[in-house]
Each structure stands twice: as C-alpha cells, then as structure tokens.
Design an enzyme around this catalytic site. Structure first.
Site, mmCIF file in Angstrom:
data_model
loop_
_atom_site.group_PDB
_atom_site.id
_atom_site.type_symbol
_atom_site.label_atom_id
_atom_site.label_comp_id
_atom_site.label_asym_id
_atom_site.label_seq_id
_atom_site.Cartn_x
_atom_site.Cartn_y
_atom_site.Cartn_z
ATOM 1 N N LYS A 48 0.950 4.154 -2.835
ATOM 2 C CA LYS A 48 0.558 5.527 -2.492
ATOM 3 C C LYS A 48 1.713 6.511 -2.700
ATOM 4 C CE LYS A 48 -3.753 4.832 -1.289
ATOM 5 N NZ LYS A 48 -4.836 5.376 -2.099
ATOM 6 N N TYR A 79 0.833 -1.208 0.000
ATOM 7 C CA TYR A 79 0.000 0.000 0.000
ATOM 8 C C TYR A 79 0.872 1.265 0.000
ATOM 9 C CZ TYR A 79 -3.859 3.010 1.755
ATOM 10 O OH TYR A 79 -4.812 3.983 1.935
HETATM 11 N N1 CAA Z 1 4.140 -1.163 14.740
HETATM 12 C C1 CAA Z 1 5.081 -1.901 15.337
HETATM 13 N N2 CAA Z 1 4.956 -3.205 15.598
HETATM 14 C C2 CAA Z 1 3.805 -3.786 15.226
HETATM 15 C C3 CAA Z 1 2.780 -3.074 14.600
HETATM 16 C C4 CAA Z 1 2.981 -1.705 14.371
HETATM 17 N N3 CAA Z 1 2.048 -0.941 13.792
HETATM 18 N N4 CAA Z 1 1.769 -3.928 14.357
HETATM 19 C C5 CAA Z 1 2.162 -5.139 14.795
HETATM 20 N N5 CAA Z 1 3.374 -5.040 15.330
HETATM 21 C C6 CAA Z 1 4.167 -6.097 15.931
HETATM 22 C C7 CAA Z 1 3.312 -6.942 16.869
HETATM 23 O O1 CAA Z 1 3.284 -6.309 18.137
HETATM 24 C C8 CAA Z 1 4.079 -8.250 16.862
HETATM 25 O O2 CAA Z 1 5.207 -8.111 17.691
HETATM 26 P P1 CAA Z 1 5.742 -9.372 18.546
HETATM 27 O O3 CAA Z 1 6.006 -10.453 17.527
HETATM 28 O O4 CAA Z 1 6.955 -8.845 19.225
HETATM 29 O O5 CAA Z 1 4.592 -9.681 19.456
HETATM 30 C C9 CAA Z 1 4.611 -8.338 15.420
HETATM 31 O O6 CAA Z 1 4.559 -7.009 14.921
HETATM 32 C C10 CAA Z 1 3.791 -9.239 14.494
HETATM 33 O O7 CAA Z 1 2.426 -8.929 14.699
HETATM 34 P P2 CAA Z 1 1.298 -9.832 14.144
HETATM 35 O O8 CAA Z 1 1.591 -11.254 14.426
HETATM 36 O O9 CAA Z 1 -0.006 -9.234 14.580
HETATM 37 O O10 CAA Z 1 1.497 -9.667 12.588
HETATM 38 P P3 CAA Z 1 0.397 -9.880 11.538
HETATM 39 O O11 CAA Z 1 1.117 -10.089 10.255
HETATM 40 O O12 CAA Z 1 -0.592 -10.882 11.927
HETATM 41 O O13 CAA Z 1 -0.393 -8.486 11.519
HETATM 42 C C11 CAA Z 1 -0.704 -6.328 10.693
HETATM 43 C C12 CAA Z 1 0.270 -7.341 11.268
HETATM 44 C C13 CAA Z 1 -1.725 -6.962 9.767
HETATM 45 C C14 CAA Z 1 0.134 -5.367 9.865
HETATM 46 C C15 CAA Z 1 -1.465 -5.622 11.807
HETATM 47 O O14 CAA Z 1 -0.500 -5.162 12.712
HETATM 48 C C16 CAA Z 1 -2.243 -4.445 11.296
HETATM 49 O O15 CAA Z 1 -3.360 -4.570 10.806
HETATM 50 N N6 CAA Z 1 -1.677 -3.216 11.386
HETATM 51 C C17 CAA Z 1 -2.306 -2.028 10.912
HETATM 52 C C18 CAA Z 1 -1.722 -1.635 9.574
HETATM 53 C C19 CAA Z 1 -2.255 -0.288 9.178
HETATM 54 O O16 CAA Z 1 -1.955 0.713 9.795
HETATM 55 N N7 CAA Z 1 -3.077 -0.237 8.154
HETATM 56 C C20 CAA Z 1 -3.677 0.970 7.735
HETATM 57 C C21 CAA Z 1 -5.024 0.658 7.169
HETATM 58 S S1 CAA Z 1 -5.993 2.115 6.911
HETATM 59 C C22 CAA Z 1 -5.306 2.808 5.594
HETATM 60 O O17 CAA Z 1 -4.451 2.294 4.948
HETATM 61 C C23 CAA Z 1 -5.826 4.169 5.247
HETATM 62 C C24 CAA Z 1 -4.725 5.125 5.218
HETATM 63 O O18 CAA Z 1 -4.346 5.518 4.132
HETATM 64 C C25 CAA Z 1 -4.137 5.635 6.464
#
Ligand code: CAA
Length: 246
Positions: A156, A152
């Site tokens: 962007k 993404y």
């Molecule tokens: N920052 C730092 N660390 C993070 C993190 C973050 N944002 N998110 C997850 N982590 C860490 C977790 O704490 C975990 O750490 P540990 O292994 O030490 O416990 C590690 O990363 C792995 O996490 P997951 O097992 O949960 O990983 P996953 O692959 O299952 O999920 C993810 C990761 C899908 C990215 C989930 O964190 C997520 O949905 N994040 C949000 C992403 C985001 O901001 N998207 C924006 C959508 S809205 C949009 O895009 C509109 C716009 O323009 C702003």
C-alpha cells in the site's frame, strides 16, 4: 457523453459502494472480479435487478496478460475507459516471523503489481484523449504501518510512490493520479479481524470510535473522478476518522 468507470475488485466491500456511487452519477460502470469468484454472476444479477446496469468482466489482476485481454474487451464493447479505480486487494495478516514467501508474494502481486498491470492498459488512451482519472485505493496502514501487515503495508505504501511518480508524468495531459488511504471501513476484510483484536487494539485508535462506511470512501472517489478535482494530482487523501494525522 457517458463516461466509463472501471473498478477492480468491484464486487463487495469498497468496490461495490464505489460502483453504486458511479452509477448514481450516470457513469457506465464496469467491475472486474477474480476469475475464481463463483458468485460473480449472482452478484451481477442481484445488483442489476435493482437497476444499476453494471457490466462485469473476469480479470486476474496479478496477470498482465489477463488485464490486457480484459481491458481490450471492455474498450471494444463499451468504449474507452475514463476512470480507473485500482481497488482490488487482499490481506494475509500475520507477524513477520510467521510470514512465508508465498504470503509476501500473494499480497505484493495482488495489491501492487495489479496497479501496474491495470494502469498500463488505460493510461496511454487517457493521455491521447487529454482526460483521465486514476485512483489508487491504498490504506492508512500504508501510511503508518500495522502489526501483522508487513506485506500489506509495503504494497500500500508502494502504491503511493507509484501515484506520485505517474502523476508527474501525465500532469500536463489532463490526467490525474491520486491515492486514497482509507482507515478501517466496515467491510468483510475488516470484519475478518478477530473481534478481540478489533475491540482492544484497533477501535481505541480511532477518535470517532467507529468504523468508516464504504459510502464515505465512495463519495471521495466520486469527487476525485469529477471535473472539479482537476487540480488534485499526486495527492494521498486520508479518510480514517482521525486515526492517523500527518
Ligand atoms: N498491536 C500490538 N500488539 C499486538 C497486536 C497489535 N495490533 N496484535 C497482536 N498483538 C500482540 C498480541 O497481544 C500478542 O502479544 P503477547 O505475545 O504478549 O500475548 C502478540 O502480538 C502475538 O499475537 P498473536 O499470537 O495473536 O499473533 P498472531 O500472529 O496469531 O496474530 C495478527 C497476529 C494476525 C496480526 C492479529 O493480531 C491480527 O489480525 N491483527 C489485525 C491486523 C490488522 O489490523 N489488519 C487490518 C486488516 S483490514 C485492512 O487491512 C484494511 C485497511 O486497509 C485498514
């Protein structure tokens, strides 16, 4: 004369708020929607029962031919397009380790190729008429990167490179090309983020401690579409509650 504004992904989220704003300003408003969207007609009926008078056309923004056919039909039925808002977009958030080629391609095709596919259909007409506005809806995450969004953020950020280059090419022809980079806005896309991640990782980054409102972004789109914004060109305007400043 009434201007025609075309908003891709115009149903729901930011697109809907943008359409409503354009309608309030007297534009002829056209929303495109994905051909797989089975709720499109229902959406159109419900919006038009409130008096908006929107038009809606199916368009697969990933397909150049679909965009060509869609825009040709719009121009035939409603007249030339004065304002194009490239808003359609998807997320497939996951860490790069888990991301497949399909996840990468889907996001790049929908969020970046679409900008080429749609802009290509309208820009020559704008140049010929010496007036046009192209507004690309990017993201704060294209500016700063985001955990789980290599696909993404790349799309962007690419969008803004496109904006700057095309802005140079059409500047002398009364056509402006700009990017808006919203932060986290209270739409379905953002609400799909797990609540725990939103609360612990994202909201603390936003000095205003809240999500943005779609109407706040729509107001900026309206400004960039206006005559008053004629000197704003190739800009990337942030609207993110102070989450990212540079
Ligand atoms: N920052 C730092 N660390 C993070 C993190 C973050 N944002 N998110 C997850 N982590 C860490 C977790 O704490 C975990 O750490 P540990 O292994 O030490 O416990 C590690 O990363 C792995 O996490 P997951 O097992 O949960 O990983 P996953 O692959 O299952 O999920 C993810 C990761 C899908 C990215 C989930 O964190 C997520 O949905 N994040 C949000 C992403 C985001 O901001 N998207 C924006 C959508 S809205 C949009 O895009 C509109 C716009 O323009 C702003």
């Amino acid at each position: 004369m009434q201007k025609v504004a075309l908003v891709t992904g115009g149903m729901g989220g930011l697109g809907e708020a943008i359409c409503i704003k354009f309608a309030a300003l007297g534009y002829k408003v056209v929303a495109t929607y994905s051909p797989s969207n089975s709720k499109a007609q229902e959406w159109l009926r419900s919006m038009n029962s409130m008096g908006y008078g929107f038009k809606a056309y199916p368009c697969d923004v990933v397909s150049f031919d679909s965009c060509k056919a869609c825009v040709e039909q719009i121009v035939k039925e409603l007249g030339p397009i004065d304002v194009l808002v490239n808003n359609a977009g998807i997320t497939r958030d996951m860490t790069f380790k888990k991301m497949t080629k399909d996840d990468w391609d889907a996001v790049i095709h929908t969020n970046l190729d679409s900008v080429f596919n749609m802009t290509k259909q309208v820009v020559d007409g704008m140049v010929e008429r010496n007036w046009g506005r192209i507004i690309n809806i990017s993201s704060v995450n294209g500016q700063k990167g985001a955990f789980g969004q290599t696909n993404y953020a790349a799309a962007k950020a690419g969008m803004h490179g496109f904006t700057k280059s095309l802005a140079l090419e059409v500047a002398k022809k009364g056509v402006t090309v700009n990017t808006i980079s919203p932060g986290y806005i209270g739409t379905k896309m953002v609400r799909a983020i797990p609540q725990e991640v939103l609360d612990s990782k994202i909201l603390p980054q936003i000095p205003m401690s809240r999500l943005g409102k779609p109407e706040e972004v729509a107001g900026l789109v309206a400004y960039l579409s206006s005559q008053e914004a004629a000197f704003v060109n190739g800009a990337n305007i942030s609207i993110n509650g102070g989450q990212h400043m540079y």
